[in-house]
Design a protein around this motif. Structure first.
Motif, PDB file in Angstrom:
ATOM      1  N   ALA A   1       0.812  -1.278   0.226  1.00 40.18           N
ATOM      2  CA  ALA A   1       0.100  -0.181  -0.038  1.00 40.18           C
ATOM      3  C   ALA A   1       0.952   1.160  -0.058  1.00 40.18           C
ATOM      4  CB  ALA A   1      -1.057   0.050   1.156  1.00 40.18           C
ATOM      5  N   GLU A   2       1.943   1.115   0.671  1.00 38.47           N
ATOM      6  CA  GLU A   2       2.728   2.398   0.876  1.00 38.47           C
ATOM      7  C   GLU A   2       3.629   2.616  -0.554  1.00 38.47           C
ATOM      8  OE1 GLU A   2       6.348   4.001   3.765  1.00 38.47           O
ATOM      9  OE2 GLU A   2       5.594   1.953   4.081  1.00 38.47           O
ATOM     10  N   ALA A   3       3.913   1.525  -1.186  1.00 33.50           N
ATOM     11  CA  ALA A   3       4.491   1.849  -2.287  1.00 33.50           C
ATOM     12  C   ALA A   3       3.535   2.068  -3.374  1.00 33.50           C
ATOM     13  CB  ALA A   3       5.235   0.252  -2.952  1.00 33.50           C
ATOM     14  N   GLN A   4       2.466   1.705  -3.393  1.00 31.12           N
ATOM     15  CA  GLN A   4       1.477   2.136  -4.500  1.00 31.12           C
ATOM     16  C   GLN A   4       1.040   3.730  -4.451  1.00 31.12           C
ATOM     17  OE1 GLN A   4      -3.037   0.933  -5.041  1.00 31.12           O
ATOM     18  NE2 GLN A   4      -2.016  -0.315  -6.066  1.00 31.12           N
ATOM     19  N   ALA A   5       0.935   3.991  -2.942  1.00 34.56           N
ATOM     20  CA  ALA A   5       0.503   5.517  -2.649  1.00 34.56           C
ATOM     21  C   ALA A   5       1.563   6.631  -2.927  1.00 34.56           C
ATOM     22  CB  ALA A   5       0.288   5.309  -1.104  1.00 34.56           C
ATOM     23  N   GLU A   6       3.007   6.041  -2.948  1.00 39.39           N
ATOM     24  CA  GLU A   6       3.874   6.908  -3.327  1.00 39.39           C
ATOM     25  C   GLU A   6       3.818   7.141  -4.889  1.00 39.39           C
ATOM     26  OE1 GLU A   6       6.646   9.744  -3.261  1.00 39.39           O
ATOM     27  OE2 GLU A   6       5.469   8.987  -1.560  1.00 39.39           O
TER      28      GLU A   6
ATOM     29  N   LEU B   1      -5.584   6.969  -4.116  1.00 39.24           N
ATOM     30  CA  LEU B   1      -4.858   7.627  -3.162  1.00 39.24           C
ATOM     31  C   LEU B   1      -5.400   7.821  -1.963  1.00 39.24           C
ATOM     32  CD1 LEU B   1      -1.978   8.357  -2.441  1.00 39.24           C
ATOM     33  CD2 LEU B   1      -2.474  10.821  -3.444  1.00 39.24           C
ATOM     34  N   ARG B   2      -6.414   8.271  -1.748  1.00 44.62           N
ATOM     35  CA  ARG B   2      -7.066   8.821  -0.466  1.00 44.62           C
ATOM     36  C   ARG B   2      -7.558   7.386   0.078  1.00 44.62           C
ATOM     37  NH1 ARG B   2     -10.285  13.640   0.008  1.00 44.62           N
ATOM     38  NH2 ARG B   2     -10.999  13.411  -2.119  1.00 44.62           N
ATOM     39  N   ASP B   3      -7.950   6.524  -0.308  1.00 44.07           N
ATOM     40  CA  ASP B   3      -8.453   5.126   0.324  1.00 44.07           C
ATOM     41  C   ASP B   3      -7.231   4.790   0.840  1.00 44.07           C
ATOM     42  OD1 ASP B   3     -10.917   5.544  -0.564  1.00 44.07           O
ATOM     43  OD2 ASP B   3     -10.932   4.130  -2.171  1.00 44.07           O
ATOM     44  N   LEU B   4      -6.143   4.602   0.227  1.00 41.07           N
ATOM     45  CA  LEU B   4      -4.816   3.987   0.806  1.00 41.07           C
ATOM     46  C   LEU B   4      -4.502   4.768   2.002  1.00 41.07           C
ATOM     47  CD1 LEU B   4      -2.792   3.347  -2.319  1.00 41.07           C
ATOM     48  CD2 LEU B   4      -3.853   1.291  -0.994  1.00 41.07           C
ATOM     49  N   GLU B   5      -4.572   6.218   1.893  1.00 40.78           N
ATOM     50  CA  GLU B   5      -3.838   6.990   3.057  1.00 40.78           C
ATOM     51  C   GLU B   5      -4.781   6.994   4.288  1.00 40.78           C
ATOM     52  OE1 GLU B   5      -1.633  10.579   0.538  1.00 40.78           O
ATOM     53  OE2 GLU B   5      -3.734  10.735   1.300  1.00 40.78           O
TER      54      GLU B   5
END
Length: 720
Positions: free
Chosen positions: A41-46, A79-83
Motif C-alpha cells: 500500500a505504501e509503495a502504491q500510494a507513493e 490514493l485517498r483510500d490508501l492513506e
C-alpha cells in the motif's frame, strides 16, 4: 526576442512514464485495499502521489492533460483510500490540498524579502523618462547603458502573494500586505491546483530556501460561471475577478477557498538559498528566473518578451492592449523590468517601489449614459446593494446596462438619481460602477428605502452600509442561513448543500430555518431526483442534530463574527443557551476573543425579533443545544484551569487540537492574554501572537513540548 527563447528544454518530471504505471493509460481497476499489505500500500500510494503531481502539472500548468477527468478522479480516490486505510497521509500529498481546518483570523507573517510597489503611468513620455534614468544611473554605476535589456510582462489585476519552499516543499504563503508583512494564507493557497506542494526535481539538488512572488487571480470564464452560481443561490455576485480572488484568499475556511476557481502566475524570485548539493544556480537575469520558475513546476505566463529598446517595450504594451479582451485573465497594463539582476541591485529601490521596474498601464475604459432606474438587491448577509439600471451603452466593446452604486453613502456622495447622466467606469470590471454624475437632470439623490424590499423589515445603517434587520426570517437570507447551518464547522448535516437547499426552497418545503425540522418523508421522496432512501437519510441527519453541542449550535446560527473558536468560548463562559440569550454586552465583552464591536453584534443578533422567533421555533421542535458543562464538552478534568493558544501549522488541524484541549477540561482560545498559560507554536507561525506572549510573559512551547505536557497528564497526542 519572444517568450519562447526562455525555454529550458525538458525538465525533470514528477513521474517517469516508463517507471510509473499511473501516468500513461493508468489502470483504474484496483485490487481491494483490504487485500494489500502495508508495504504494498505504501509503495502504491507513493507512485500515485508522483503520478497525480504529474497530472496536476500537465493540466494546470502546461494545459495539456494526458488522462481524462474520470481517470484522474479514480487515481485520486484510490490514493485517498490508501492513506485513510493505512494512515499514510503526508503533508505534501495531493489529498491534503482540498481544504483544511478553518481559522479564526489571518495572522501576520514577515516576508522573506520586501514586496514593493511599481511606479506606473498611462503616458508614453513617462516610460521614456524611466528608460533615460535607468541608462543614466547604470552608466554612473559602471554598467554599459547600451547593453540594457528589458523583460516585458503582463500586469495582472489580481492579488500579489509570496510563496515559500524549503528543500523543495511548500511551507508558507502570504499576501503582500504592507510589503514587509502580510496575512498568512498558507492553507488557502495550498488549495490552488497550480501551486505545487513539491517542486520538480531532487530536493537535495534544489534551493534549500526559495521565495517566489506571484499573482492569484480568478479566470474570467470561471469567474462568470461562479458569479452565475452565486446569483442562482440568491447571493451577492462579485463585482470583478480581482475582488473575487482577493475575497476568496482571505476566507478563513480553506474548504471555501478550495471550492472556488483560483489560479496563479509566478513572475519573480524574492529569495534563494542554495542547497548543500544544489545543481541549480541562482538566476542572473529576470528572463532566466522565469525559465527557472517554470522548470521547478511553477506556472508562469506565456506572454513575455525580452527587448533591447524602450520603443519595443511600448509596442509590446500596445499589442497587449489589443488582445486583452481575448485573454482569460484580467490585465491592466504591462510591467517593464530591467533584465540583469546585478543591474537591478545597482539601481536599488525607494522606500516604496523598485527603481528597476515600471508599469505602463492601459487607459481606463469609460463612457456616459443615463440612469433609468435604481433597484435594491439583498445579499446573503442582509446587506442592501443599490444597482443602477442604465440605458445600454458600449464600454470598451462590452454592452453595459447595469452598474453598482455600492451603498447608500455612495449614492449620497454622488448625488445620483434616476434620470441623471453618469459616467460608467469599466477597467476590466464585469460589474461596472459609477464614478461621477456628469449632468444632473433630477432633484436630489435617490431615496434609499427604510424597509427591506424582500421581507419589509426595517433597514438599519452601519456606517456607509445598509442592512435588512430581518435576519433568519428574511427569505433573501434564508438559503445562505440554511447552508451555513449545515456546514461541517457548524452542525455538519451531510446532503444539505446549496443545490438541495434551493430545491427545498423552490418546492415550498423550507421557508424558515425551523422548517428543516418539519420536513415530511413523503414530500421529500416526491422531489425530482429523490426517493425513500435519500429522504430517510436526510431526516436521520437532521434528527442527529436535535441535541447539538452548544458551541456547534452557536456557530450554526451565523451570528456575525462568531466562528468556531468564539462559539466555543461563549459556550464555555455561559454554559447554557438561556444564559447567553440574557447576557448583557458587558458580560459578553468579558469572554475571550469578544471585544466591544463583536459583543454589540452578538447582542444585536440575539435581540432581533425574527432571530429570537427562529431560535424559539427550533427549541419547540426539539432542537435544543446541550449545556456546555463546567469541565468542557466531554467532562475531562486533566487540563482544568489551563488556557492554551495555538499559532502556526501543527501535525493535525488546529481545530482538532483545540477540541482535544476542551475535551479534557482546558480552554483553547484564539488570542493571547494575561490569562493564557501556554502559546503552542507550530510551523510557519505568525508574529502577532508571539509578540503578545512576550508582552504578557506567557510561556511558548513547540509541538513536541506540548505533546510532553499532555503525556504528563495521561493524554495521547496526536488525538485519534
Amino acid at each position: 526576442m519572444s517568450e519562447d527563447a526562455a525555454g529550458t528544454g525538458e525538465a525533470e518530471r514528477y513521474a517517469d512514464p516508463a517507471e510509473n504505471p499511473y501516468v500513461l493509460d493508468p489502470p483504474t481497476d484496483f485490487e481491494p485495499v483490504e487485500n494489500l499489505s502495508e508495504s504494498a500500500a505504501e509503495a502504491q500510494a507513493e507512485q500515485l502521489r508522483e503520478a497525480i503531481r504529474e497530472h496536476d502539472y500537465r493540466y494546470y500548468v502546461e494545459a495539456e492533460p494526458i488522462v481524462s477527468d474520470s481517470t484522474y478522479d479514480a487515481l485520486f480516490e484510490r490514493l485517498r483510500d490508501l492513506e485513510d486505510a493505512f494512515d499514510l497521509r503526508t503533508s505534501d500529498s495531493p489529498t491534503q490540498r482540498v481544504g483544511g481546518a478553518p481559522v479564526d483570523e489571518l495572522e501576520s507573517v514577515e516576508h522573506a524579502a520586501a514586496m514593493l510597489s511599481i511606479d506606473q503611468t498611462t503616458d508614453a513620455a513617462d516610460v521614456h523618462e524611466f528608460d533615460e534614468r535607468v541608462r543614466r544611473e547604470l552608466d554612473e554605476s559602471g554598467f554599459d547603458p547600451e547593453a540594457v535589456e528589458y523583460v516585458c510582462e503582463p500586469k495582472f489585476d489580481g492579488l500579489s502573494i509570496e510563496v515559500v519552499y524549503e528543500d523543495g516543499e511548500y511551507v508558507r504563503a502570504a499576501t503582500r500586505g504592507d510589503g514587509t508583512t502580510g496575512d498568512d494564507v498558507t492553507e488557502q493557497v495550498r488549495t490552488i491546483r497550480s501551486v505545487p506542494q513539491r517542486l520538480r526535481g531532487d530536493p537535495d539538488r534544489l534551493p534549500s530556501f526559495l521565495a517566489v512572488r506571484g499573482e492569484v487571480y480568478m479566470p474570467r470564464e470561471a469567474f462568470a460561471e461562479y458569479n452565475k452560481e452565486l446569483q442562482e443561490r440568491g447571493e451577492e455576485p462579485f463585482a470583478n475577478p480581482r475582488n473575487a480572488a482577493a475575497g476568496t484568499l482571505r476566507q478563513l475556511d480553506p474548504d471555501v477557498v478550495a471550492e472556488r476557481p483560483l489560479d496563479v502566475f509566478f513572475f519573480d524570485v524574492l529569495a534563494w538559498e542554495d542547497g548543500s548539493d544544489s545543481e541549480l544556480a541562482r538566476p542572473k537575469s529576470q528572463f532566466e528566473a522565469l525559465s527557472t520558475i517554470e522548470s521547478l513546476g511553477l506556472r508562469r505566463n506565456d506572454r513575455i518578451e525580452l527587448t533591447g529598446e524602450i520603443e519595443d517595450a511600448i509596442a509590446y504594451r500596445n499589442r497587449l492592449q489589443e488582445v486583452r479582451d481575448d485573454l482569460d485573465y484580467e490585465i491592466d497594463g504591462t510591467v517593464i523590468k530591467v533584465n540583469d539582476l546585478d543591474a537591478r541591485e545597482a539601481l536599488g529601490t525607494t522606500s516604496r517601489s523598485y527603481r528597476w521596474a515600471f508599469a505602463y498601464k492601459f487607459p481606463p475604459r469609460t463612457e456616459t449614459t443615463t440612469v433609468e432606474d435604481v433597484v435594491i438587491q439583498v445579499g446573503r448577509t442582509g446587506r442592501l446593494t443599490p444597482v443602477a439600471l442604465l440605458e445600454p451603452v458600449d464600454v470598451g466593446g462590452v454592452t453595459v446596462s447595469r452598474a453598482t452604486l455600492h451603498n447608500p453613502a455612495e449614492i449620497e456622495t454622488l448625488n445620483v438619481n434616476v434620470g441623471d447622466v453618469v459616467r460608467i467606469y469599466r477597467a476590466g470590471d464585469v460589474i461596472p460602477y459609477v464614478p461621477a454624475v456628469v449632468e444632473k437632470r433630477s432633484e436630489g439623490a435617490f431615496e434609499f428605502p427604510e424597509r427591506c424590499p424582500v421581507c419589509d423589515s426595517p433597514v438599519e445603517r452601519d456606517g456607509p452600509i445598509a442592512y435588512c434587520t430581518g435576519g433568519l426570517g428574511c427569505p433573501a437570507q434564508l438559503e445562505r442561513a440554511v447552508e451555513h447551518w449545515a456546514r461541517r464547522d457548524a452542525l455538519d448535516i451531510e446532503g444539505l448543500g446549496p443545490e438541495t437547499v434551493t430545491q427545498l426552497r423552490e418546492a415550498g418545503l423550507v421557508e424558515s430555518l425551523a422548517d428543516l425540522y418539519r420536513l415530511d418523508r413523503e414530500a421529500l421522496a416526491e422531489l425530482e431526483g429523490w426517493g425513500e432512501t435519500s429522504a430517510e437519510n436526510l431526516l436521520e441527519q437532521l434528527e442527529a442534530t436535535t441535541e447539538p453541542p452548544l458551541p456547534d449550535f452557536l456557530a450554526a446560527l451565523g451570528i456575525p463574527d462568531v466562528g468556531a473558536t468564539t462559539a466555543r468560548n461563549l459556550a464555555e463562559h455561559f454554559g447554557t443557551l438561556d444564559a447567553l440569550l440574557s447576557a448583557s454586552e458587558e458580560e459578553l465583552r468579558s469572554v475571550d476573543d469578544v471585544g466591544e464591536t463583536v459583543a454589540a453584534e452578538i447582542r444585536e443578533f440575539l435581540d432581533g425579533e425574527r432571530n429570537r422567533e427562529t431560535i424559539a421555533e427550533l427549541r419547540d421542535l426539539g432542537v435544543d443545544p446541550k449545556p456546555y458543562g463546567e469541565t468542557g464538552a466531554a467532562g475531562g478534568t486533566e487540563l482544568e484551569d489551563v488556557t492554551i493558544v495555538f499559532t502556526g501549522s501543527l501535525s493535525v488541524p488546529r481545530g482538532e487540537a483545540e477540541d482535544l484541549v476542551e475535551r479534557h477540561g482546558g480552554s483553547a482560545t484564539g488570542s493571547v492574554s494575561g490569562n493564557t498559560d501556554y502559546l503552542v507554536i507550530g510551523e510557519s507561525p505568525g508574529t502577532s501572537k508571539r509578540r503578545d506572549a512576550e508582552a504578557h510573559g506567557v510561556e511558548t512551547i513547540d509541538e513536541e513540548a506540548f505533546e510532553g505536557l499532555l503525556a504528563e497528564r495521561g493524554i495521547e497526542w496526536p488525538p485519534k
